[in-house]
Design a protein around this motif. Structure first.
Motif, PDB file in Angstrom:
ATOM      1  N   GLN A   1       0.829  -1.202   0.000  1.00  0.00           N
ATOM      2  CA  GLN A   1       0.000   0.000   0.000  1.00  0.00           C
ATOM      3  C   GLN A   1       0.865   1.254   0.000  1.00  0.00           C
ATOM      4  N   ASP A   2       1.876   1.253   0.836  1.00  0.00           N
ATOM      5  CA  ASP A   2       2.754   2.422   0.914  1.00  0.00           C
ATOM      6  C   ASP A   2       3.402   2.703  -0.447  1.00  0.00           C
TER       7      ASP A   2
ATOM      8  N   PRO B   1       4.849  -1.120  11.349  1.00  0.00           N
ATOM      9  CA  PRO B   1       3.872  -0.867  10.290  1.00  0.00           C
ATOM     10  C   PRO B   1       4.051   0.554   9.771  1.00  0.00           C
ATOM     11  N   ARG B   2       3.851   0.746   8.460  1.00  0.00           N
ATOM     12  CA  ARG B   2       3.950   2.060   7.807  1.00  0.00           C
ATOM     13  C   ARG B   2       5.343   2.668   7.905  1.00  0.00           C
TER      14      ARG B   2
ATOM     15  N   LEU C   1       6.303   5.046   4.920  1.00  0.00           N
ATOM     16  CA  LEU C   1       5.678   6.373   4.940  1.00  0.00           C
ATOM     17  C   LEU C   1       6.226   7.209   6.088  1.00  0.00           C
ATOM     18  N   MET C   2       6.459   6.570   7.236  1.00  0.00           N
ATOM     19  CA  MET C   2       7.016   7.326   8.351  1.00  0.00           C
ATOM     20  C   MET C   2       8.407   7.864   7.993  1.00  0.00           C
TER      21      MET C   2
ATOM     22  N   PHE D   1       7.581  10.787   5.001  1.00  0.00           N
ATOM     23  CA  PHE D   1       6.820  11.981   5.369  1.00  0.00           C
ATOM     24  C   PHE D   1       7.259  12.528   6.722  1.00  0.00           C
TER      25      PHE D   1
ATOM     26  N   ILE E   1      12.989   7.995  10.369  1.00  0.00           N
ATOM     27  CA  ILE E   1      13.110   6.971  11.407  1.00  0.00           C
ATOM     28  C   ILE E   1      14.373   6.217  11.058  1.00  0.00           C
TER      29      ILE E   1
ATOM     30  N   TYR F   1       5.531  11.813  11.377  1.00  0.00           N
ATOM     31  CA  TYR F   1       4.296  11.063  11.251  1.00  0.00           C
ATOM     32  C   TYR F   1       4.283   9.878  12.207  1.00  0.00           C
TER      33      TYR F   1
ATOM     34  N   GLU G   1       2.422   6.164  13.151  1.00  0.00           N
ATOM     35  CA  GLU G   1       1.863   5.100  12.332  1.00  0.00           C
ATOM     36  C   GLU G   1       0.400   5.392  12.017  1.00  0.00           C
TER      37      GLU G   1
ATOM     38  N   ALA H   1       0.121   7.978   9.357  1.00  0.00           N
ATOM     39  CA  ALA H   1       0.487   7.414   8.068  1.00  0.00           C
ATOM     40  C   ALA H   1      -0.656   6.558   7.522  1.00  0.00           C
TER      41      ALA H   1
ATOM     42  N   VAL I   1      -2.910   6.318   3.805  1.00  0.00           N
ATOM     43  CA  VAL I   1      -3.188   5.124   3.025  1.00  0.00           C
ATOM     44  C   VAL I   1      -4.678   4.974   2.757  1.00  0.00           C
TER      45      VAL I   1
ATOM     46  N   LEU J   1      -5.886   6.409  -0.455  1.00  0.00           N
ATOM     47  CA  LEU J   1      -5.423   5.822  -1.719  1.00  0.00           C
ATOM     48  C   LEU J   1      -6.547   5.494  -2.715  1.00  0.00           C
TER      49      LEU J   1
END
Lengths: 285, 285, 285, 285, 285, 285
Positions: B46-47, B266-267, B270-271, B274, B279, D3, D5, D8, D12, D15
């Motif tokens: 998804q990301d 998770p994610r 994106l973390m 964005f 991280i 961000y 989780e 983020a 999603v 989307l």
């Protein structure tokens, strides 16, 4: 090497065929002995690269039944078939995909690249190229699919970039799962969808025989109706039926000519292309 | 669903990052838990699809060690390693290729497509994307290769067509044979060759730790020189060395930033994207 | 016709040469017996069309001395030459242009089109393709020119459209008047300006001979320096000098290889192209 | 920022909507409180820039009644209205144009650019974008026009260049004079002409109410026929009539969906786009 | 030079015509006195280059009867005509082609280039531009052809490159032989095939006269039907018939307007283009 | 109308100039009487549209001082100037923008479109075309800016679409606020940034005079050094100084020629363009 005048003349004799197929798409179902015998395989790859360089757009479609069965056995699983179709449970499907997309496909890609082409291997899951649904059958065959849709966008992108596509016949199911689809059938649908000039099925027989027992009874040309009649009347051998179906689907879908040729003959592809009468059996609409 | 004002505001907060990476290439080494855990895997896909739709150009590179070992064992072959590198005889190489290009790769492709992307799987043999030579080592490791050249033409063709490339790390050797190459290393070379904006390595650790024993000692940013010093001084864990090497190769080859992140979160992608501080550990030139 | 396996194999042997010259420009000075003998002429046109279809970019340059002299005589004017150069008064110039651009050129264009090519005839005046100035000489030769500039824009436009250019060697002078320019010289300059891969001069001799008296003394390869030395030392025949000059100008201008071949041999062009050693004499920088 | 989780994940969730509107044109009539309140205005501009970066093609159309009246009064001219339409003599028209095209328009352009977009302001006179004729009315309203034609060429040029168009609703009359045209009406015609995916009208009410007195009686979806019936039956408020007309013109002209939303709510645009049910009232064909 | 205000105003008066013909194709049959008189010829070439630079697409078609007859006589061959058509044996055809394609054509090309245009000369054989078949006639006229097909691809390629095509009316026959075709007729067919905006035939008369004896009886405009009636009724002069035929073929084939103008007047082309009423006779559908 | 031969000849005399400026950018600072007098204004717009159609790329830059002052007075605000620069507080800036971008600009756009052009009005804030910073001065002039950067991307997009840009000289400040910038100065910077062929400043004087008192002392050509010396020595009139500065900035920035011409003369632009010696004063590097 050094071309003699006579050899150079042979090139020139190919000119009318080169002109006729310039920029045209030719779908080739690659299989049988031509995929197993290393010398034949090298020859097919040379033929395909030559076709590409003289301006045609070859698209290769392949299955790989024997290799799948072999790996299955090495993994301790006995292959089983119903009416010529492989019973495909989830584990078998995983093996089919691994072998077709990871072994057979990449081996063909490598062989074409060694001849100076730029091949890119695809499975039917890449860019959702081949979408299938579960095939209906008397007994449950598991992940055996029937082609529902061909999305040829990726093939156009690759053609524009000068790449030769090599397609393994694993399809994408409605929920994203993989399906095992018949390579002849995929080739026929693909040819129709691409409005290909020709479909060529490489087999291990000379073509369609009037009398299965008599290898000299080759039918060199027939109509789709005649071919279907042959199936209905039971005169076609069982192995030939899916091939006839694929040819008929192609020509009824707009392909000019479909050919069933003998892949055991070296240079069979070129002999088919650079010729008026063709080798093997030609089916037209 | 129905967005609340607060949720919509979170989208807006992503805008500066979306603008910054618009049209930029981001190479992601996908691996570890994020490739094994089904929920994490769905999240990564998804990301990646989101990154694609907001204008970035993600390129996925993956290996697949555990799956290879598992299939080897099923085939009755015991995996063996020297200094963390898999001893790869011809039969092993065949299994590696079958698993990476036929199973792992297609599984990722399918997962991305299920999220609405248009992924195309490639191995390094397709269009000669990755060319390798035999890696030198104290003991003969067989078909373990070292990346000699990356030919990114096919990636540009796919990007122009709107496709997301997913690359399995099997390379093409000098005589057309297949080589097993390290995925971190491929990702680093690929990022450098594509002049990517970012290289992101997904691992199963939080990043580079000051003290391997202390999970709270994460180094959030360091220079390539500092990272190399860490390797030389023996403070880097053995598993981290190829990752540091890949990051250093990338940033020295012109990539702005290389990141080692924790794919178990998770994610995580994106973390990382964005955010200002990121991280994990960021390595810059 | 029907290709045999052996004939198809000959096609395949051409593949390495087809790949090498794919998309490359090859300038051919067409002349001598190959332009006079109808069977040879048909053969050259077939060869050129084949070259075009397998991806090369042939550019034909031609003169037409014998036809000019013949028409002059029919018009009651006796041709006269000084050091091999035609004395060209205004009336002669008009005849030269009429014959080269209106007769010889269109005849070649027609012959290529009959073989399935799409040829377009140009003179050096079209789009100011060849700009000349009066050649200096001991006696006034009238409208005999020396190439000062080649403007290849029109050739690029035609190549992009898939047309084969056929160029007659009448040039445009500083005040728009026509000039008679040497076809070998035009071909050499044109090859250099187009950064052609090859320049091929078709002649009525086997190539450059070590000993002009001995047809078996063919030199198959030599450097530009060696060729120039041959001219300086007087060992080159007078007819060969402008050809050597053209080859040297081409290779010094960036063309890989220049060839002087025997156009009396059927399929000479293909024998030159599809070969490692070539026929005739090759001159390199 | 950093961000979490959870944050983020909200990205999603957007989307499916991002995919649905990728490359689609969305015409937004911008007005009311959202154009007056500085915080709301900044929010709308952020939303529009975000829409642009995630692949949509927003087109902004704006009027600016209150600012016009204010400048008129500063110039000693009392605004007057007949049936909600501004009486527009030549001097008033000059003020209208000056304010809309020179003040309101450039202020929106500047606000979008501050958020990182690339906005270009247009009036209907630029490239003859909006052509009007004098509106018929019981009393002479002067330069009040009715849209006769939209010439969207300039919008396509700007879209291809990556610019966001912001359009002030001054139109070009048959003799080149300026006309004051209703912004809702322009937005509706523009959406129809551009075959937009959506038309969104930003107002200062929650949407169309079943009972004008009851703010909880919002109709969330209705057909064009139902909306017209509401106008005919007198149940629609006078201020709502031009908005309903615009929506109906749009959906009858081929636009999928037209929305009347409450621009007083922060992030109203995003809440409308990234949602299944939408906010406000949706009108469909 | 130095433009006065008055002179500059004349430029501005041309603006409506420049706009009207911007990007439009105008086929000009060039012939008669305007091709023989050197001052008129220079003027026509200037007009054509001006037309090109102000955005029109002029296409010149020319014959060259007088020059052909002159060269025939110099070669000792007496020209002979039947019903105004030249009896064209093989030898005559060779002379026709030599003169038209090698002398007349290149002379026009040179004259245009001297005015700053970029002209490219073509004969109907180049790229098979004009395909003809033997014209039927009561007596055998030899290689006199009738236009069967126009292949305008090369004209589009040249237009895209900014070149002005100049076409000599030698056509390609079914077996590749050359045919002598009427230039008026070619111009008419070419205009129809190119969907030209205008066809202009330059003649040595003021236009079509009501009364052939009375030069003041010029018909300034007529329909195709009226023109055909004039031919049928015998009121058209014999020389005018092929011109009327060409005009009628053009307008019936989709050309807006066809004009028969007096090429003996200096600047006749511009006077025709930059005018409402035109000079000479205009024929419309 | 009906062109006479003489009038048509005047068109032809323009040909060398049309060729010289084909595809070239010409920046015109439009102002003074030519913008106020309706007949002169119509003439300038005709000239600009003609320039566009004959292949040039005119870019108009305008201020509008007198209109600004007039609106200010109508709003009860007395204009004040220091050293010729308008003191611009926030309220004045708002009026400047409203008048320049909303009134003057759209009036010019409309006038060009009435002549058949396709003009698009821009202010310096559109697509951040002109970025300014606060001009330093002895007294605080408020929002009077100095051009810091020109971003010509939008001009290229418009040129590719066939639009004529008309630019009002309001610039975008560092924090998005508007700045009042000198139109001569913008025109000079714009010409330099676009690598224009010519900069033309339209003024209300004949050009630069040797002796300000003597209108017959026009200097028709001078170098940038000579022009600067004139400023330094105090011989240039105060109104002329910003114009000289703009011309010098342009030619030092790569523009071939800068011209100061008398916009009070009808057809001044065309007289400048279609001439060898020009009108007014030409400044070259």
């Amino acid at each position: 090497m050094q071309y003699t005048e006579e050899q150079a003349s042979i090139l020139v004799e190919a000119l009318p065929y080169i002109r006729r197929y310039y920029g045209k798409t030719i779908v080739i179902k690659y299989g049988g002995a031509a995929m197993v015998d290393e010398r034949l395989k090298e020859g097919v790859c040379q033929d395909v690269v030559l076709m590409h360089y003289v301006g045609m757009r070859p698209v290769l479609v392949h299955g790989g039944g024997p290799e799948v069965s072999e790996v299955m056995r090495r993994l301790g699983k006995e292959p089983s078939f119903v009416n010529g179709l492989r019973v495909t449970d989830a584990e078998t499907m995983e093996i089919v995909e691994m072998v077709l997309a990871g072994k057979t496909n990449k081996s063909i890609v490598g062989a074409i690249n060694r001849q100076g082409g730029q091949a890119v291997g695809l499975s039917g899951r890449d860019a959702d190229l081949i979408v299938a649904e579960k095939a209906e059958a008397e007994v449950d065959l598991g992940f055996v699919g029937r082609v529902r849709q061909v999305n040829p966008g990726i093939l156009e992108t690759l053609a524009a970039g000068g790449y030769i596509p090599v397609i393994s016949t694993v399809a994408c199911g409605p929920d994203g799962e993989s399906y095992n689809v018949n390579a002849d059938s995929v080739a026929g649908e693909m040819a129709a969808r691409l409005k290909a000039e020709k479909l060529i099925l490489m087999t291990d027989v000379p073509g369609i025989l009037q009398d299965v027992q008599d290898p000299d009874s080759l039918i060199s040309a027939m109509s789709a109706d005649e071919a279907m009649e042959m199936v209905r009347s039971g005169r076609a051998s069982r192995g030939m039926i899916p091939k006839i179906d694929a040819c008929v689907a192609a020509v009824r879908g707009g392909v000019e000519r479909a050919h069933i040729i003998d892949g055991r003959r070296p240079r069979a592809l070129l002999m088919e292309i650079f010729t008026d009468t063709g080798i093997g059996t030609m089916i037209t609409a």
